[in-house]
Design a protein around this motif. Structure first.
Motif, mmCIF file in Angstrom:
data_model
loop_
_atom_site.group_PDB
_atom_site.id
_atom_site.type_symbol
_atom_site.label_atom_id
_atom_site.label_comp_id
_atom_site.label_asym_id
_atom_site.label_seq_id
_atom_site.Cartn_x
_atom_site.Cartn_y
_atom_site.Cartn_z
ATOM 1 N N GLN A 1 -8.712 -8.337 42.258
ATOM 2 C CA GLN A 1 -8.792 -7.489 43.454
ATOM 3 C C GLN A 1 -8.205 -6.097 43.242
ATOM 4 O O GLN A 1 -7.659 -5.488 44.166
ATOM 5 N N ASP A 2 -8.356 -5.593 42.018
ATOM 6 C CA ASP A 2 -7.987 -4.205 41.728
ATOM 7 C C ASP A 2 -9.286 -3.398 41.733
ATOM 8 O O ASP A 2 -10.080 -3.487 40.800
ATOM 9 N N TYR A 3 -9.487 -2.636 42.775
ATOM 10 C CA TYR A 3 -10.728 -1.885 42.919
ATOM 11 C C TYR A 3 -10.515 -0.386 42.731
ATOM 12 O O TYR A 3 -11.300 0.435 43.211
ATOM 13 N N SER A 4 -9.470 -0.021 42.037
ATOM 14 C CA SER A 4 -9.176 1.390 41.804
ATOM 15 C C SER A 4 -10.156 1.986 40.789
ATOM 16 O O SER A 4 -10.786 1.272 40.013
ATOM 17 N N LEU A 5 -10.266 3.316 40.810
ATOM 18 C CA LEU A 5 -11.226 4.011 39.948
ATOM 19 C C LEU A 5 -10.617 4.520 38.644
ATOM 20 O O LEU A 5 -11.353 4.852 37.704
ATOM 21 N N LYS A 6 -9.317 4.582 38.569
ATOM 22 C CA LYS A 6 -8.669 5.148 37.392
ATOM 23 C C LYS A 6 -9.072 4.397 36.123
ATOM 24 O O LYS A 6 -8.962 3.177 36.039
ATOM 25 N N GLY A 7 -9.572 5.132 35.144
ATOM 26 C CA GLY A 7 -9.876 4.550 33.837
ATOM 27 C C GLY A 7 -11.229 3.894 33.711
ATOM 28 O O GLY A 7 -11.550 3.346 32.659
ATOM 29 N N VAL A 8 -12.065 3.928 34.767
ATOM 30 C CA VAL A 8 -13.359 3.241 34.677
ATOM 31 C C VAL A 8 -14.544 4.200 34.808
ATOM 32 O O VAL A 8 -15.681 3.765 34.984
ATOM 33 N N GLN A 9 -14.295 5.474 34.693
ATOM 34 C CA GLN A 9 -15.397 6.438 34.740
ATOM 35 C C GLN A 9 -16.273 6.279 33.498
ATOM 36 O O GLN A 9 -15.787 6.289 32.373
ATOM 37 N N GLY A 10 -17.551 6.105 33.725
ATOM 38 C CA GLY A 10 -18.465 5.843 32.618
ATOM 39 C C GLY A 10 -19.248 7.062 32.175
ATOM 40 O O GLY A 10 -18.985 8.193 32.602
ATOM 41 N N LYS A 11 -20.229 6.820 31.312
ATOM 42 C CA LYS A 11 -21.105 7.864 30.805
ATOM 43 C C LYS A 11 -22.555 7.498 31.125
ATOM 44 O O LYS A 11 -22.894 6.319 31.207
ATOM 45 N N GLU A 12 -23.409 8.520 31.295
ATOM 46 C CA GLU A 12 -24.821 8.291 31.558
ATOM 47 C C GLU A 12 -25.618 8.389 30.263
ATOM 48 O O GLU A 12 -25.403 9.295 29.456
ATOM 49 N N LEU A 13 -26.532 7.465 30.086
ATOM 50 C CA LEU A 13 -27.299 7.409 28.838
ATOM 51 C C LEU A 13 -28.101 8.680 28.575
ATOM 52 O O LEU A 13 -28.284 9.068 27.427
ATOM 53 N N GLN A 14 -28.563 9.318 29.611
ATOM 54 C CA GLN A 14 -29.365 10.525 29.415
ATOM 55 C C GLN A 14 -28.563 11.645 28.743
ATOM 56 O O GLN A 14 -29.139 12.583 28.186
ATOM 57 N N ASN A 15 -27.238 11.540 28.779
ATOM 58 C CA ASN A 15 -26.385 12.548 28.166
ATOM 59 C C ASN A 15 -25.897 12.153 26.780
ATOM 60 O O ASN A 15 -25.102 12.871 26.178
ATOM 61 N N LEU A 16 -26.362 11.011 26.292
ATOM 62 C CA LEU A 16 -25.879 10.493 25.017
ATOM 63 C C LEU A 16 -26.980 10.507 23.953
ATOM 64 O O LEU A 16 -28.168 10.440 24.266
ATOM 65 N N THR A 17 -26.544 10.578 22.709
ATOM 66 C CA THR A 17 -27.445 10.424 21.572
ATOM 67 C C THR A 17 -27.230 9.039 20.984
ATOM 68 O O THR A 17 -26.095 8.678 20.634
ATOM 69 N N VAL A 18 -28.300 8.267 20.900
ATOM 70 C CA VAL A 18 -28.216 6.904 20.381
ATOM 71 C C VAL A 18 -28.800 6.861 18.973
ATOM 72 O O VAL A 18 -29.934 7.303 18.747
ATOM 73 N N GLY A 19 -28.036 6.338 18.040
ATOM 74 C CA GLY A 19 -28.503 6.174 16.664
ATOM 75 C C GLY A 19 -28.899 4.732 16.420
ATOM 76 O O GLY A 19 -28.103 3.814 16.664
ATOM 77 N N ILE A 20 -30.113 4.521 15.963
ATOM 78 C CA ILE A 20 -30.629 3.170 15.706
ATOM 79 C C ILE A 20 -30.783 2.986 14.205
ATOM 80 O O ILE A 20 -31.585 3.660 13.559
ATOM 81 N N ILE A 21 -30.004 2.079 13.633
ATOM 82 C CA ILE A 21 -30.078 1.794 12.203
ATOM 83 C C ILE A 21 -30.992 0.590 12.006
ATOM 84 O O ILE A 21 -30.649 -0.529 12.377
ATOM 85 N N GLY A 22 -32.167 0.826 11.446
ATOM 86 C CA GLY A 22 -33.151 -0.232 11.260
ATOM 87 C C GLY A 22 -34.222 -0.168 12.327
ATOM 88 O O GLY A 22 -33.933 -0.321 13.517
ATOM 89 N N THR A 23 -35.463 0.083 11.897
ATOM 90 C CA THR A 23 -36.561 0.198 12.870
ATOM 91 C C THR A 23 -37.662 -0.823 12.570
ATOM 92 O O THR A 23 -38.840 -0.513 12.580
ATOM 93 N N GLY A 24 -37.215 -2.045 12.300
ATOM 94 C CA GLY A 24 -38.168 -3.148 12.203
ATOM 95 C C GLY A 24 -38.585 -3.580 13.596
ATOM 96 O O GLY A 24 -38.490 -2.812 14.555
ATOM 97 N N ARG A 25 -39.026 -4.825 13.751
ATOM 98 C CA ARG A 25 -39.556 -5.291 15.031
ATOM 99 C C ARG A 25 -38.541 -5.132 16.164
ATOM 100 O O ARG A 25 -38.885 -4.703 17.265
#
Length: 326
Positions: free
Chosen positions: A128-152
Protein backbone atom coordinates in the motif's frame (compact mmCIF):
# COMPACT_ATOMS: atom_id res chain seq x y z
CA UNK A 1 7.77 -46.06 -36.18
CA UNK A 2 8.35 -45.48 -32.45
CA UNK A 3 9.70 -42.48 -30.52
CA UNK A 4 10.70 -42.44 -26.86
CA UNK A 5 9.88 -39.10 -25.23
CA UNK A 6 11.94 -38.05 -22.23
CA UNK A 7 10.98 -35.19 -19.85
CA UNK A 8 7.32 -35.48 -20.81
CA UNK A 9 5.12 -32.78 -19.27
CA UNK A 10 1.36 -32.93 -18.81
CA UNK A 11 0.89 -29.74 -20.81
CA UNK A 12 2.26 -31.66 -23.81
CA UNK A 13 -0.28 -34.49 -23.48
CA UNK A 14 -2.95 -33.33 -25.92
CA UNK A 15 -0.34 -32.48 -28.53
CA UNK A 16 1.48 -35.81 -28.35
CA UNK A 17 -1.87 -37.57 -28.72
CA UNK A 18 -2.89 -35.32 -31.63
CA UNK A 19 0.34 -35.46 -33.61
CA UNK A 20 1.18 -39.13 -32.99
CA UNK A 21 -2.11 -39.90 -34.73
CA UNK A 22 -1.47 -37.37 -37.49
CA UNK A 23 1.93 -38.83 -38.36
CA UNK A 24 1.07 -42.45 -37.49
CA UNK A 25 3.80 -42.69 -34.86
CA UNK A 26 3.87 -44.80 -31.69
CA UNK A 27 4.91 -42.67 -28.71
CA UNK A 28 6.26 -43.95 -25.39
CA UNK A 29 6.41 -41.34 -22.64
CA UNK A 30 8.73 -40.88 -19.67
CA UNK A 31 8.45 -38.04 -17.19
CA UNK A 32 12.12 -38.53 -16.34
CA UNK A 33 14.92 -36.80 -18.16
CA UNK A 34 17.59 -38.99 -19.80
CA UNK A 35 20.16 -40.36 -17.31
CA UNK A 36 22.61 -43.23 -17.18
CA UNK A 37 20.14 -44.98 -14.86
CA UNK A 38 17.20 -44.88 -17.30
CA UNK A 39 19.00 -45.02 -20.65
CA UNK A 40 17.68 -48.57 -21.10
CA UNK A 41 14.22 -47.09 -21.72
CA UNK A 42 15.51 -46.20 -25.19
CA UNK A 43 16.15 -49.84 -26.11
CA UNK A 44 14.52 -50.56 -29.45
CA UNK A 45 14.05 -46.91 -30.39
CA UNK A 46 15.85 -45.29 -33.31
CA UNK A 47 14.70 -41.83 -32.19
CA UNK A 48 14.31 -40.13 -28.84
CA UNK A 49 12.83 -36.72 -28.02
CA UNK A 50 14.26 -34.69 -25.14
CA UNK A 51 13.96 -31.12 -23.90
CA UNK A 52 16.57 -29.09 -21.95
CA UNK A 53 18.24 -31.87 -19.94
CA UNK A 54 21.94 -32.45 -20.56
CA UNK A 55 23.16 -35.21 -22.86
CA UNK A 56 26.89 -35.53 -22.23
CA UNK A 57 29.49 -37.88 -23.68
CA UNK A 58 28.81 -40.77 -21.30
CA UNK A 59 25.09 -40.66 -22.02
CA UNK A 60 25.70 -40.31 -25.74
CA UNK A 61 27.89 -43.41 -25.69
CA UNK A 62 25.17 -45.39 -23.92
CA UNK A 63 22.56 -44.29 -26.44
CA UNK A 64 24.91 -45.36 -29.23
CA UNK A 65 25.40 -48.78 -27.63
CA UNK A 66 21.66 -49.48 -27.53
CA UNK A 67 21.09 -48.30 -31.09
CA UNK A 68 19.69 -44.76 -30.84
CA UNK A 69 20.32 -42.99 -34.14
CA UNK A 70 18.61 -39.62 -33.74
CA UNK A 71 18.03 -37.21 -30.84
CA UNK A 72 15.43 -34.48 -31.27
CA UNK A 73 15.34 -31.72 -28.68
CA UNK A 74 12.01 -29.95 -28.34
CA UNK A 75 13.84 -26.62 -28.14
CA UNK A 76 15.47 -24.15 -30.51
CA UNK A 77 18.73 -24.20 -28.56
CA UNK A 78 20.75 -27.41 -28.45
CA UNK A 79 23.71 -26.35 -26.29
CA UNK A 80 22.65 -28.97 -23.71
CA UNK A 81 23.65 -31.70 -26.17
CA UNK A 82 27.30 -32.71 -26.65
CA UNK A 83 27.43 -32.36 -30.43
CA UNK A 84 31.08 -33.40 -30.61
CA UNK A 85 30.26 -36.71 -28.95
CA UNK A 86 27.18 -37.13 -31.14
CA UNK A 87 29.41 -36.91 -34.21
CA UNK A 88 31.91 -39.31 -32.67
CA UNK A 89 29.21 -41.94 -32.06
CA UNK A 90 27.30 -41.28 -35.27
CA UNK A 91 24.12 -40.07 -33.60
CA UNK A 92 22.31 -37.33 -35.49
CA UNK A 93 20.77 -34.38 -33.65
CA UNK A 94 17.87 -32.07 -34.45
CA UNK A 95 16.23 -29.09 -32.81
CA UNK A 96 12.79 -27.58 -33.46
CA UNK A 97 11.31 -24.23 -34.32
CA UNK A 98 8.17 -22.81 -32.82
CA UNK A 99 6.05 -19.69 -32.99
CA UNK A 100 8.47 -16.72 -32.79
CA UNK A 101 5.65 -14.63 -31.35
CA UNK A 102 5.97 -16.43 -28.02
CA UNK A 103 9.45 -15.10 -27.19
CA UNK A 104 8.99 -11.87 -29.16
CA UNK A 105 5.83 -10.93 -27.23
CA UNK A 106 7.57 -11.73 -23.95
CA UNK A 107 10.60 -9.65 -24.92
CA UNK A 108 8.48 -6.59 -25.66
CA UNK A 109 6.65 -7.13 -22.37
CA UNK A 110 9.97 -7.22 -20.47
CA UNK A 111 11.22 -4.08 -22.21
CA UNK A 112 8.06 -2.26 -21.17
CA UNK A 113 8.16 -3.63 -17.62
CA UNK A 114 11.77 -2.58 -17.21
CA UNK A 115 11.44 0.86 -18.75
CA UNK A 116 8.31 1.60 -16.66
CA UNK A 117 9.84 0.21 -13.40
CA UNK A 118 6.95 -2.18 -12.92
CA UNK A 119 8.78 -4.37 -10.39
CA UNK A 120 9.11 -1.47 -7.95
CA UNK A 121 5.54 -0.30 -8.60
CA UNK A 122 4.08 -3.77 -7.96
CA UNK A 123 6.15 -4.42 -4.84
CA UNK A 124 5.18 -1.04 -3.39
CA UNK A 125 1.50 -1.46 -4.18
CA UNK A 126 1.53 -4.81 -2.36
CA UNK A 127 2.31 -2.93 0.86
CA UNK A 128 0.00 0.00 0.00
CA UNK A 129 2.81 2.39 -0.88
CA UNK A 130 1.39 4.40 -3.76
CA UNK A 131 3.97 7.18 -3.78
CA UNK A 132 5.56 8.37 -7.04
CA UNK A 133 9.13 8.85 -5.89
CA UNK A 134 11.55 6.64 -7.82
CA UNK A 135 9.03 5.12 -10.26
CA UNK A 136 9.14 7.60 -13.12
CA UNK A 137 9.57 5.60 -16.30
CA UNK A 138 10.70 6.15 -19.87
CA UNK A 139 8.70 6.10 -23.12
CA UNK A 140 9.79 3.72 -25.85
CA UNK A 141 9.42 6.33 -28.57
CA UNK A 142 12.30 8.22 -26.94
CA UNK A 143 14.60 5.21 -26.74
CA UNK A 144 16.94 3.44 -29.13
CA UNK A 145 16.59 -0.33 -29.01
CA UNK A 146 19.47 -2.55 -30.12
CA UNK A 147 18.54 -6.04 -31.31
CA UNK A 148 21.37 -8.57 -31.39
CA UNK A 149 20.35 -11.37 -33.75
CA UNK A 150 17.73 -11.01 -36.47
CA UNK A 151 16.65 -14.59 -36.99
CA UNK A 152 13.00 -15.63 -36.69
CA UNK A 153 12.60 -14.28 -33.14
CA UNK A 154 14.77 -11.19 -33.53
CA UNK A 155 12.97 -10.04 -36.66
CA UNK A 156 9.59 -10.61 -34.98
CA UNK A 157 10.73 -8.44 -32.05
CA UNK A 158 11.67 -5.73 -34.55
CA UNK A 159 8.28 -5.89 -36.25
CA UNK A 160 6.48 -5.75 -32.91
CA UNK A 161 8.55 -2.78 -31.74
CA UNK A 162 7.94 -0.88 -34.97
CA UNK A 163 4.51 0.03 -33.62
CA UNK A 164 6.10 1.90 -30.72
CA UNK A 165 7.89 4.32 -33.04
CA UNK A 166 11.27 3.78 -31.38
CA UNK A 167 14.60 3.92 -33.21
CA UNK A 168 16.07 0.45 -33.75
CA UNK A 169 19.59 -0.75 -34.43
CA UNK A 170 20.25 -4.35 -35.45
CA UNK A 171 23.26 -6.62 -35.59
CA UNK A 172 23.59 -9.99 -37.28
CA UNK A 173 26.20 -11.76 -39.37
CA UNK A 174 23.48 -12.31 -41.96
CA UNK A 175 21.49 -9.18 -42.76
CA UNK A 176 17.82 -9.32 -43.75
CA UNK A 177 17.15 -6.51 -46.24
CA UNK A 178 13.43 -6.69 -45.50
CA UNK A 179 14.12 -5.28 -42.05
CA UNK A 180 15.72 -2.09 -43.38
CA UNK A 181 12.33 -0.38 -43.27
CA UNK A 182 12.29 -0.83 -39.48
CA UNK A 183 15.89 -1.00 -38.26
CA UNK A 184 19.39 0.10 -39.21
CA UNK A 185 22.05 -2.62 -39.32
CA UNK A 186 25.24 -1.54 -37.54
CA UNK A 187 28.32 -3.29 -36.18
CA UNK A 188 28.20 -4.65 -32.64
CA UNK A 189 30.38 -1.90 -31.16
CA UNK A 190 28.07 0.82 -32.51
CA UNK A 191 25.02 -1.03 -31.23
CA UNK A 192 26.54 -1.17 -27.74
CA UNK A 193 27.44 2.51 -27.85
CA UNK A 194 24.14 3.92 -29.11
CA UNK A 195 21.42 1.71 -27.62
CA UNK A 196 19.30 2.60 -24.59
CA UNK A 197 17.89 -0.94 -24.58
CA UNK A 198 19.78 -4.07 -25.71
CA UNK A 199 17.94 -7.34 -26.33
CA UNK A 200 19.60 -10.57 -27.45
CA UNK A 201 18.26 -13.22 -29.81
CA UNK A 202 21.27 -15.32 -30.77
CA UNK A 203 22.13 -18.96 -30.01
CA UNK A 204 24.55 -20.13 -27.32
CA UNK A 205 27.60 -20.73 -29.49
CA UNK A 206 31.29 -20.45 -28.71
CA UNK A 207 31.44 -17.13 -30.56
CA UNK A 208 28.50 -15.73 -28.59
CA UNK A 209 29.73 -16.84 -25.16
CA UNK A 210 29.67 -13.85 -22.76
CA UNK A 211 28.91 -11.40 -25.54
CA UNK A 212 27.88 -9.13 -22.67
CA UNK A 213 30.96 -8.65 -20.49
CA UNK A 214 32.89 -5.89 -18.74
CA UNK A 215 34.38 -4.67 -22.02
CA UNK A 216 31.08 -4.47 -23.91
CA UNK A 217 29.36 -2.97 -20.86
CA UNK A 218 32.02 -0.24 -20.75
CA UNK A 219 30.98 0.78 -24.29
CA UNK A 220 27.31 1.12 -23.37
CA UNK A 221 25.35 4.20 -22.41
CA UNK A 222 24.97 4.94 -18.72
CA UNK A 223 21.65 3.55 -17.55
CA UNK A 224 21.30 1.00 -20.37
CA UNK A 225 18.61 -1.67 -20.06
CA UNK A 226 19.63 -5.26 -20.91
CA UNK A 227 17.09 -7.94 -21.89
CA UNK A 228 17.92 -11.64 -22.25
CA UNK A 229 15.30 -14.14 -23.39
CA UNK A 230 17.81 -16.29 -25.29
CA UNK A 231 20.48 -18.15 -23.30
CA UNK A 232 22.18 -17.41 -19.97
CA UNK A 233 25.68 -17.95 -21.33
CA UNK A 234 25.39 -14.81 -23.46
CA UNK A 235 26.02 -12.71 -20.33
CA UNK A 236 28.95 -12.80 -17.91
CA UNK A 237 26.88 -12.68 -14.74
CA UNK A 238 29.63 -11.27 -12.51
CA UNK A 239 30.21 -8.41 -14.95
CA UNK A 240 26.46 -7.79 -15.17
CA UNK A 241 26.20 -7.58 -11.37
CA UNK A 242 29.14 -5.18 -11.25
CA UNK A 243 27.48 -3.03 -13.94
CA UNK A 244 24.20 -2.92 -12.00
CA UNK A 245 25.88 -2.08 -8.71
CA UNK A 246 28.01 0.72 -10.15
CA UNK A 247 24.87 2.06 -11.91
CA UNK A 248 26.31 1.70 -15.41
CA UNK A 249 23.39 -0.64 -16.14
CA UNK A 250 19.99 0.90 -15.39
CA UNK A 251 18.21 -2.44 -15.21
CA UNK A 252 18.02 -5.96 -16.56
CA UNK A 253 15.20 -8.33 -17.47
CA UNK A 254 16.41 -11.92 -17.54
CA UNK A 255 14.36 -14.93 -18.52
CA UNK A 256 17.55 -17.00 -18.59
CA UNK A 257 20.66 -17.04 -16.42
CA UNK A 258 23.92 -18.91 -16.25
CA UNK A 259 23.80 -22.27 -14.42
CA UNK A 260 20.00 -22.44 -14.43
CA UNK A 261 20.00 -26.18 -15.14
CA UNK A 262 18.36 -28.21 -12.35
CA UNK A 263 16.76 -25.05 -10.97
CA UNK A 264 14.21 -23.86 -13.49
CA UNK A 265 11.11 -26.01 -14.05
CA UNK A 266 11.42 -27.54 -10.57
CA UNK A 267 9.46 -26.81 -7.40
CA UNK A 268 12.22 -25.90 -4.95
CA UNK A 269 10.21 -24.33 -2.16
CA UNK A 270 11.95 -24.60 1.23
CA UNK A 271 15.21 -25.68 -0.39
CA UNK A 272 18.56 -23.95 -0.41
CA UNK A 273 19.42 -23.13 -4.04
CA UNK A 274 23.12 -23.25 -4.85
CA UNK A 275 23.14 -20.30 -7.23
CA UNK A 276 24.22 -17.16 -5.40
CA UNK A 277 24.06 -15.05 -8.55
CA UNK A 278 20.34 -15.80 -8.88
CA UNK A 279 19.72 -14.67 -5.30
CA UNK A 280 21.72 -11.48 -5.84
CA UNK A 281 19.98 -10.61 -9.10
CA UNK A 282 16.52 -11.18 -7.61
CA UNK A 283 17.36 -8.80 -4.76
CA UNK A 284 17.78 -5.75 -6.99
CA UNK A 285 14.75 -3.49 -7.49
CA UNK A 286 15.73 -2.85 -11.13
CA UNK A 287 16.18 -6.50 -12.15
CA UNK A 288 13.36 -8.75 -13.30
CA UNK A 289 14.07 -12.49 -13.26
CA UNK A 290 11.68 -15.06 -14.72
CA UNK A 291 12.27 -18.85 -14.96
CA UNK A 292 12.89 -19.45 -18.69
CA UNK A 293 9.23 -19.12 -19.62
CA UNK A 294 9.38 -16.72 -22.59
CA UNK A 295 8.64 -19.61 -24.97
CA UNK A 296 5.75 -20.98 -22.95
CA UNK A 297 2.51 -20.52 -24.88
CA UNK A 298 -0.06 -23.04 -26.13
CA UNK A 299 1.01 -22.46 -29.73
CA UNK A 300 4.70 -22.86 -28.96
CA UNK A 301 4.20 -26.12 -27.04
CA UNK A 302 2.10 -27.48 -29.90
CA UNK A 303 4.82 -26.53 -32.39
CA UNK A 304 7.57 -28.06 -30.26
CA UNK A 305 5.82 -31.41 -30.00
CA UNK A 306 4.72 -31.55 -33.63
CA UNK A 307 8.09 -30.55 -35.06
CA UNK A 308 9.98 -32.98 -32.85
CA UNK A 309 7.78 -35.85 -34.06
CA UNK A 310 8.02 -34.66 -37.65
CA UNK A 311 11.80 -34.29 -37.42
CA UNK A 312 12.15 -37.88 -36.22
CA UNK A 313 9.86 -39.08 -38.99
CA UNK A 314 11.84 -37.26 -41.68
CA UNK A 315 15.09 -38.70 -40.33
CA UNK A 316 13.83 -42.29 -40.36
CA UNK A 317 12.36 -41.84 -43.85
CA UNK A 318 15.69 -40.33 -45.01
CA UNK A 319 13.99 -37.19 -46.23
CA UNK A 320 15.24 -33.63 -46.07
CA UNK A 321 15.00 -32.46 -42.47
CA UNK A 322 15.06 -28.70 -41.86
CA UNK A 323 15.65 -29.22 -38.12
CA UNK A 324 18.66 -31.53 -38.35
CA UNK A 325 21.69 -29.66 -36.97
CA UNK A 326 24.06 -32.60 -37.45
Amino acid sequence: MKILVYSYRMDEAEYFEKFSKKYNVEIELSKEGPTLENVSLANGFDCISIITTSVDRKLMEKFHQIGVKFISTRTIGYDHIDIKSAKEFGIHVGNVTYSPNSVADYTVMMILMLSRKIKIIMERSNVQDYSLKGVQGKELQNLTVGIIGTGRIGKTVIRHLSGFNCKMLAYDIYKDKKLNQYAEYVDLKELFQKSDVITMHVPATKDNYHIINKNSIALMKNGVFIINTARGSLINTNDLIDGIENKKIGGAALDVIENESNIYYNDLKSQVITNRDLAILKSYPNVIVTPHTAFYTDQAVSDMVENSILSCTLFVEEKENPWEVY
